[in-house]
Design a protein around this motif. Sequence first.
Motif, PDB file in Angstrom:
ATOM      1  N   GLU A 176       2.517   5.710  19.574  1.00  0.00           N
ATOM      2  CA  GLU A 176       2.265   6.007  18.172  1.00  0.00           C
ATOM      3  C   GLU A 176       2.756   7.418  17.835  1.00  0.00           C
ATOM      4  OE1 GLU A 176      -0.044   5.281  20.450  1.00  0.00           O
ATOM      5  OE2 GLU A 176      -0.501   3.170  20.059  1.00  0.00           O
ATOM      6  N   ASP A 177       2.465   8.371  18.718  1.00  0.00           N
ATOM      7  CA  ASP A 177       2.953   9.738  18.514  1.00  0.00           C
ATOM      8  C   ASP A 177       4.473   9.798  18.632  1.00  0.00           C
ATOM      9  OD1 ASP A 177       0.306  10.712  18.428  1.00  0.00           O
ATOM     10  OD2 ASP A 177       0.279  11.011  20.594  1.00  0.00           O
TER      11      ASP A 177
ATOM     12  N   GLU B 291       6.748   7.587  18.017  1.00  0.00           N
ATOM     13  CA  GLU B 291       7.411   7.056  16.821  1.00  0.00           C
ATOM     14  C   GLU B 291       7.450   8.135  15.740  1.00  0.00           C
ATOM     15  OE1 GLU B 291       7.663   5.762  12.921  1.00  0.00           O
ATOM     16  OE2 GLU B 291       5.681   6.301  13.726  1.00  0.00           O
ATOM     17  N   ARG B 292       6.318   8.783  15.549  1.00  0.00           N
ATOM     18  CA  ARG B 292       6.243   9.806  14.510  1.00  0.00           C
ATOM     19  C   ARG B 292       7.091  11.038  14.869  1.00  0.00           C
ATOM     20  NH1 ARG B 292       1.349  13.892  13.510  1.00  0.00           N
ATOM     21  NH2 ARG B 292       2.301  15.030  11.801  1.00  0.00           N
TER      22      ARG B 292
END
Lengths: 377, 377
Positions: free
Chosen positions: A254-255, A257-258
């Motif tokens: 998730e991190d 991707e950001r």
Amino acid sequence: MAELHQKIVGYDLWYLKLPVTSRRDHGIGSVAGTCEVVVLRLTSEDGTEGFGEASPWSVFTGTPEATYAALDRYLRPLVIGARVGDRAAIMQQAMHAVAHCTEAKASLETALIDLAGRISGVPVWSLLGGRCRDAIPLSCSIANPDFSQDIELLARLREDGVRIVKLKTGFKDHAFDIMRLEHIAQNFPEFSVRVDYNQGLEIEEAPNRVRDVAGFKPDFIEQPVRSHHYGMMAKLRQMFDVPLLADESVFGPEDMERAAREGICDGVSVKIMKSGGLTRGQTVARIAAAHGLTSYGGDMFEAGLAHLAGTHMIAATPEITLGCEFYQASYFLREDILEDPFQISKGQVVVPTGPGLGGRPDISKLNRYAVATAVAA
Amino acid sequence: MAELHQKIVGYDLWYLKLPVTSRRDHGIGSVAGTCEVVVLRLTSEDGTEGFGEASPWSVFTGTPEATYAALDRYLRPLVIGARVGDRAAIMQQAMHAVAHCTEAKASLETALIDLAGRISGVPVWSLLGGRCRDAIPLSCSIANPDFSQDIELLARLREDGVRIVKLKTGFKDHAFDIMRLEHIAQNFPEFSVRVDYNQGLEIEEAPNRVRDVAGFKPDFIEQPVRSHHYGMMAKLRQMFDVPLLADESVFGPEDMERAAREGICDGVSVKIMKSGGLTRGQTVARIAAAHGLTSYGGDMFEAGLAHLAGTHMIAATPEITLGCEFYQASYFLREDILEDPFQISKGQVVVPTGPGLGGRPDISKLNRYAVATAVAA
């Protein structure tokens, strides 16, 4: 195949304090005296055992107390009675069964794959996609506040064939960092040098200090500012042509991707203790690669059991191209916990070929270093 | 003023298991049997005491074991010997002294402000910016898997003058949620209704289910999907005209900035246990307001001591306009821990006016419910 339908019937824990040989200072904190890890042993109905290690760091991923409680109270009910082969289902549940505690989840997945590998007679890397390399270049960290001790370490590393070092910076003054970079450049020119601030810089000082360090043309500069300072990471990335790597800024997919979307880094440190497992570690590396970003296999203050897990993960992940940092079992712990030493040859970590992790802890060492246990009689 | 130069000399902990009267099901997990909180007591040189409560939830913010260890081992050294008045400095260090453990940090700031307030003879709200309201509308959650028990609770709430309820959805089937919404609309029309999924929906089912629920025109719909599903949050926000609120997606100011920038919500649940303190909770609300977003004061499964902290925070934060949820001490715990009951009058939480928090725990109750303590003899 039927053997993977076996249930997991044993679930034992050792909370260890392992003496270390030196002090390590990083931008976010220090480790001295002992290194605290938790070892998990799973046992299947036929008596086969699988092991995993959780290596928390209180200022980074979480505390050993949180890790131990996660494994002992919150994850145990998902595992006892589950089938050995149902790793994806177990890990999916584990992800949400307790907040944070990514190290506990990494140890659980390690033990599940080790167990499945031993039952199936195949190495862990074969269950993670198959092997893409049989050795991984090793980087050792230079992090002692007493640099004279690190000069001795550098000589030993050179002798051992290690050719990559990472200089930990930002825990003392800037002059100390520059002095060490100059010393290494002059006296150890055969080493590739990486620089890692571990969030050690304040926003107002980061651009100037990183500029000075970039002048030494290290392989990369890692995580100069706080994990949440995505804006400053993106700015620093644009300011210098030396690659900027993210570590604390990226835990899981998730991190990643950001981080990729916001352009904060040229690459990432993949650590199973951050991602919450080997599979999620692979996903981080693959999201990075899909964005044209690079990665290496980092670690926490680990013993050899966690090194083995990381080694198999990297061995099965072509996207992780910048080597690994599994030096602690050989160069930091007073004594490792494995039965047979973690294998490093000519500066390369050797990818094991035996079933499961290809190595297991010495139970007498676990018992000797344990400060708490939950082991069935 | 000199009195705020006193040092903090006492630092005591109680890890409590508080019996509860009913079961609560949320999208991410359940609480039944007991609610586990940790109480911190700070003592200054003149013998004044300040209290704070950490209210973790293992599937959301962290485990009680992690909280207790954070307070006992990792935060204690920052506090003992520090000056009572140096709250900003202590909290700045606490933020980075241990990863996660936001509940532990909230309890520390609560105890520091309570102590400073008692020494100075002023309420906590006066140390947080001064008061903007003397009562806060209360919302009580409807979360019992046995809806007949919640119907009794609704009748009791109506009698007590409470006029806001929040229906917890997504932990059973969709029909159960719709049935309860219909029942409340028909039988309790005087209530404003809010809906909270606590991440309970899968991405593939979220749009349709949220559409059905939005048809009931609740005040808002909260956190339908997983905390990291910013993309789906942003999409759901655009699909319906009912406001979409973020809870698990936003812990501290860093998340709030990103949530606002990525347009994932119309408002946010501000909780000191997520933000890691009262001051950071105020910052979350202010970042939200600066973006034209609204907020309410949420909580975890708390006892009255944490409710008091949240009450003072909201009393001093004009940006938090949608009331609070401090119902557990009155409607969930079998017995609260405060000496005097947490004050609710005509459906409004009463903002205390005495020094510090305006209330303190009954030490005999702390001792009765403690399963672990670190209390100086």
